[in-house]
Enzyme design. Structure first.
Site, PDB file in Angstrom:
ATOM      1  N   GLY A   4      -1.768   5.992   4.667  1.00  0.00           N
ATOM      2  CA  GLY A   4      -2.633   5.638   3.543  1.00  0.00           C
ATOM      3  C   GLY A   4      -3.691   4.638   3.960  1.00  0.00           C
ATOM      4  O   GLY A   4      -4.057   3.733   3.199  1.00  0.00           O
ATOM      5  N   ALA A   5      -4.237   4.821   5.175  1.00  0.00           N
ATOM      6  CA  ALA A   5      -5.155   3.822   5.740  1.00  0.00           C
ATOM      7  C   ALA A   5      -6.621   4.158   5.480  1.00  0.00           C
ATOM      8  O   ALA A   5      -7.494   3.407   5.893  1.00  0.00           O
ATOM      9  CB  ALA A   5      -4.905   3.687   7.241  1.00  0.00           C
ATOM     10  N   SER A  11      -8.137   4.450   2.549  1.00  0.00           N
ATOM     11  CA  SER A  11      -8.649   4.034   1.242  1.00  0.00           C
ATOM     12  C   SER A  11      -7.885   2.802   0.757  1.00  0.00           C
ATOM     13  O   SER A  11      -6.811   2.484   1.270  1.00  0.00           O
ATOM     14  CB  SER A  11      -8.456   5.218   0.268  1.00  0.00           C
ATOM     15  OG  SER A  11      -8.828   4.861  -1.036  1.00  0.00           O
ATOM     16  N   TYR A  62       5.319   9.493 -10.960  1.00  0.00           N
ATOM     17  CA  TYR A  62       4.934   8.387 -10.074  1.00  0.00           C
ATOM     18  C   TYR A  62       6.015   7.292 -10.097  1.00  0.00           C
ATOM     19  O   TYR A  62       6.435   6.798  -9.034  1.00  0.00           O
ATOM     20  CB  TYR A  62       3.584   7.827 -10.522  1.00  0.00           C
ATOM     21  CG  TYR A  62       3.097   6.672  -9.685  1.00  0.00           C
ATOM     22  CD1 TYR A  62       2.631   6.868  -8.389  1.00  0.00           C
ATOM     23  CD2 TYR A  62       3.097   5.368 -10.192  1.00  0.00           C
ATOM     24  CE1 TYR A  62       2.183   5.806  -7.611  1.00  0.00           C
ATOM     25  CE2 TYR A  62       2.651   4.302  -9.422  1.00  0.00           C
ATOM     26  CZ  TYR A  62       2.192   4.521  -8.144  1.00  0.00           C
ATOM     27  OH  TYR A  62       1.756   3.462  -7.371  1.00  0.00           O
TER      28      TYR A  62
HETATM   29  N1  LIG Z   1      -3.476   0.561  -7.005  1.00  0.00           N
HETATM   30  C1  LIG Z   1      -2.422   0.068  -7.634  1.00  0.00           C
HETATM   31  O1  LIG Z   1      -2.510  -0.465  -8.754  1.00  0.00           O
HETATM   32  C2  LIG Z   1      -1.064   0.146  -6.981  1.00  0.00           C
HETATM   33  C3  LIG Z   1       0.004  -0.534  -7.600  1.00  0.00           C
HETATM   34  C4  LIG Z   1       1.261  -0.464  -7.035  1.00  0.00           C
HETATM   35  C5  LIG Z   1       1.449   0.268  -5.872  1.00  0.00           C
HETATM   36  N2  LIG Z   1       0.410   0.935  -5.294  1.00  0.00           N
HETATM   37  C6  LIG Z   1       0.677   1.718  -4.079  1.00  0.00           C
HETATM   38  O2  LIG Z   1      -0.197   1.306  -3.047  1.00  0.00           O
HETATM   39  C7  LIG Z   1      -0.320   2.349  -2.086  1.00  0.00           C
HETATM   40  C8  LIG Z   1      -1.782   2.508  -1.714  1.00  0.00           C
HETATM   41  O3  LIG Z   1      -2.494   2.976  -2.848  1.00  0.00           O
HETATM   42  P1  LIG Z   1      -3.970   2.501  -3.236  1.00  0.00           P
HETATM   43  O4  LIG Z   1      -3.862   1.850  -4.555  1.00  0.00           O
HETATM   44  O5  LIG Z   1      -4.601   1.803  -2.106  1.00  0.00           O
HETATM   45  O6  LIG Z   1      -4.641   3.942  -3.522  1.00  0.00           O
HETATM   46  P2  LIG Z   1      -5.742   4.796  -2.755  1.00  0.00           P
HETATM   47  O7  LIG Z   1      -7.007   4.033  -2.622  1.00  0.00           O
HETATM   48  O8  LIG Z   1      -5.797   6.105  -3.489  1.00  0.00           O
HETATM   49  O9  LIG Z   1      -5.115   5.043  -1.304  1.00  0.00           O
HETATM   50  C9  LIG Z   1      -4.065   5.983  -1.136  1.00  0.00           C
HETATM   51  C10 LIG Z   1      -3.949   6.366   0.323  1.00  0.00           C
HETATM   52  O10 LIG Z   1      -2.893   7.348   0.447  1.00  0.00           O
HETATM   53  C11 LIG Z   1      -3.397   8.486   1.129  1.00  0.00           C
HETATM   54  N3  LIG Z   1      -2.804   9.723   0.632  1.00  0.00           N
HETATM   55  C12 LIG Z   1      -2.796  10.203  -0.647  1.00  0.00           C
HETATM   56  N4  LIG Z   1      -2.236  11.422  -0.676  1.00  0.00           N
HETATM   57  C13 LIG Z   1      -1.889  11.729   0.610  1.00  0.00           C
HETATM   58  C14 LIG Z   1      -1.305  12.865   1.219  1.00  0.00           C
HETATM   59  N5  LIG Z   1      -0.994  13.980   0.539  1.00  0.00           N
HETATM   60  N6  LIG Z   1      -1.092  12.839   2.562  1.00  0.00           N
HETATM   61  C15 LIG Z   1      -1.436  11.759   3.312  1.00  0.00           C
HETATM   62  N7  LIG Z   1      -2.010  10.654   2.778  1.00  0.00           N
HETATM   63  C16 LIG Z   1      -2.243  10.648   1.450  1.00  0.00           C
HETATM   64  C17 LIG Z   1      -4.902   8.496   0.840  1.00  0.00           C
HETATM   65  O11 LIG Z   1      -5.552   9.265   1.843  1.00  0.00           O
HETATM   66  P3  LIG Z   1      -7.017   9.954   1.603  1.00  0.00           P
HETATM   67  O12 LIG Z   1      -7.845   8.954   0.836  1.00  0.00           O
HETATM   68  O13 LIG Z   1      -7.512  10.167   3.019  1.00  0.00           O
HETATM   69  O14 LIG Z   1      -6.791  11.198   0.847  1.00  0.00           O
HETATM   70  C18 LIG Z   1      -5.224   7.009   0.891  1.00  0.00           C
HETATM   71  O15 LIG Z   1      -5.419   6.595   2.219  1.00  0.00           O
HETATM   72  C19 LIG Z   1       0.302   3.588  -2.744  1.00  0.00           C
HETATM   73  O16 LIG Z   1       1.602   3.792  -2.199  1.00  0.00           O
HETATM   74  C20 LIG Z   1       0.409   3.209  -4.203  1.00  0.00           C
HETATM   75  O17 LIG Z   1       1.459   3.890  -4.854  1.00  0.00           O
HETATM   76  C21 LIG Z   1      -0.852   0.878  -5.816  1.00  0.00           C
END
Ligand SMILES: NC(=O)c1ccc[n+]([C@@H]2O[C@H](COP(=O)([O-])OP(=O)(O)OC[C@H]3O[C@@H](n4cnc5c(N)ncnc54)[C@H](OP(=O)(O)O)[C@@H]3O)[C@@H](O)[C@H]2O)c1
Length: 290
Positions: free
Chosen positions: A13-14, A16, A166
């Site tokens: 997840g690097a 974004s 989720y």
């Molecule tokens: N944002 C929040 O409020 C929040 C709160 C609690 C926990 N989290 C957790 O934090 C983590 C990072 O999320 P974020 O908020 O930074 O969201 P984000 O900006 O959407 O980043 C998500 C990352 O996961 C990758 N990803 C998604 N689907 C994938 C797949 N099928 N195969 C491989 N990689 C995949 C994306 O890759 P691409 O962009 O290349 O597709 C991106 O690098 C997640 O585990 C999320 O559940 C987020």
């Protein structure tokens, strides 16, 4: 090509959000970062920029965790290309509006958010042990407290909601981390911890959410004081990956103010054991590991 830096981190997840910032911060510490994502353009740009700006190195690996073959290929590539693996950071995650079943037959949110980390850890634990002391960490979420795990409806055929899918996957993240830590206990060489990064409306996590949810998140991102920043979430990830205090403690769920109690379901030994067994079955490995 082999890399001989002292600390090598595999970060999923690097491409974004939290992960893209964490990759740069890890490179700033001098680490070699194997940065994983789906979007090859963003991945390559990240690798170029972060490597140019920092003492460490970032290399991009493309993998879509919707397929288990891609997870296995990634593990094989990492074993072939790097001399060591000190930290395995499971940060990739998604939330999806439509119920989707993967080619492997699993519900997509569970497949990407939980089964991929389970399988990747299985495949790379040997490398982590070779580099010990080593760490596994998982970006979980406070939303895990709203999750339930019905093992007789893993494909969510009875009813589907993006939030329920989720929350279930995030409960699985926490239960998996605690079970892994328990199973590794006494091994002394690999620790496993997970964390809640905070509510971060500025990331792309909600890209596939319903229009109403996207609107809410856009508004939340515009109002100061709601939620936290991706920078703060990345800081927590880097802390779990590098701080000495998290190198000797295992099975922790870390929030804003340090380790805290997760939902009771995540610590329930029966649920954890069942999740472990079912996950092994779904990815086709012997459940008797590590
Ligand atoms: N944002 C929040 O409020 C929040 C709160 C609690 C926990 N989290 C957790 O934090 C983590 C990072 O999320 P974020 O908020 O930074 O969201 P984000 O900006 O959407 O980043 C998500 C990352 O996961 C990758 N990803 C998604 N689907 C994938 C797949 N099928 N195969 C491989 N990689 C995949 C994306 O890759 P691409 O962009 O290349 O597709 C991106 O690098 C997640 O585990 C999320 O559940 C987020």
């Amino acid at each position: 090509m082999n890399h001989e830096d002292t600390r090598t981190v595999l970060l999923t997840g690097a491409t974004s959000g939290i992960g893209a910032i964490a990759a740069r911060k890890l490179a700033a510490t001098g680490a070699t970062v194997a940065a994983v994502g789906r979007d090859a353009d963003r991945g390559r740009r990240l690798a170029e920029d972060a490597t140019a700006e920092n003492p460490g190195t970032v290399r991009f690996h493309r993998a879509d965790f919707a397929t288990q073959d891609a997870v296995r290929r990634l593990a094989a590539d990492v074993e072939a290309e790097y001399d060591r693996l000190d930290v395995l950071a499971h940060n990739a995650g998604l939330s999806t509006r439509e119920r989707t079943i993967t080619d492997d037959g699993a519900e997509l949110t569970l497949a990407v958010n939980h089964l991929a980390p389970y399988l990747l850890t299985h495949e790379l634990l040997g490398s982590l042990r070779d580099a010990a002391p080593a760490r596994v960490l998982v970006t979980a979420s406070g939303v895990h407290t709203r999750g339930t795990l019905a093992f007789d409806d893993l494909r969510l055929e009875r009813e589907y909601s993006a939030l329920a899918a989720y929350a279930r996957s995030k409960l699985a993240n926490v239960a998996f981390t605690i079970e892994l830590a328990d199973r590794l206990d006494g091994d002394g060489s690999v620790v496993a911890n997970c964390f809640h990064p905070g509510f971060i409306p500025s990331t792309d996590l909600f890209r596939d959410a319903a229009p109403r949810t996207r609107l809410f998140v856009r508004l939340a991102a515009a109002v100061p004081g709601i939620g936290t920043t991706a920078e703060a979430g990345a800081d927590r990830l880097v802390e779990l990956a590098t701080a000495p205090e998290y190198g000797s403690r295992s099975g922790l769920y870390v929030g804003d103010d340090g380790p805290r109690d997760p939902a009771p379901a995540a610590t329930d030994p029966e649920l954890r054991e069942e999740l472990w067994r079912v996950s092994a079955d779904l990815v086709g490995v012997d459940p008797d590991w590590p």
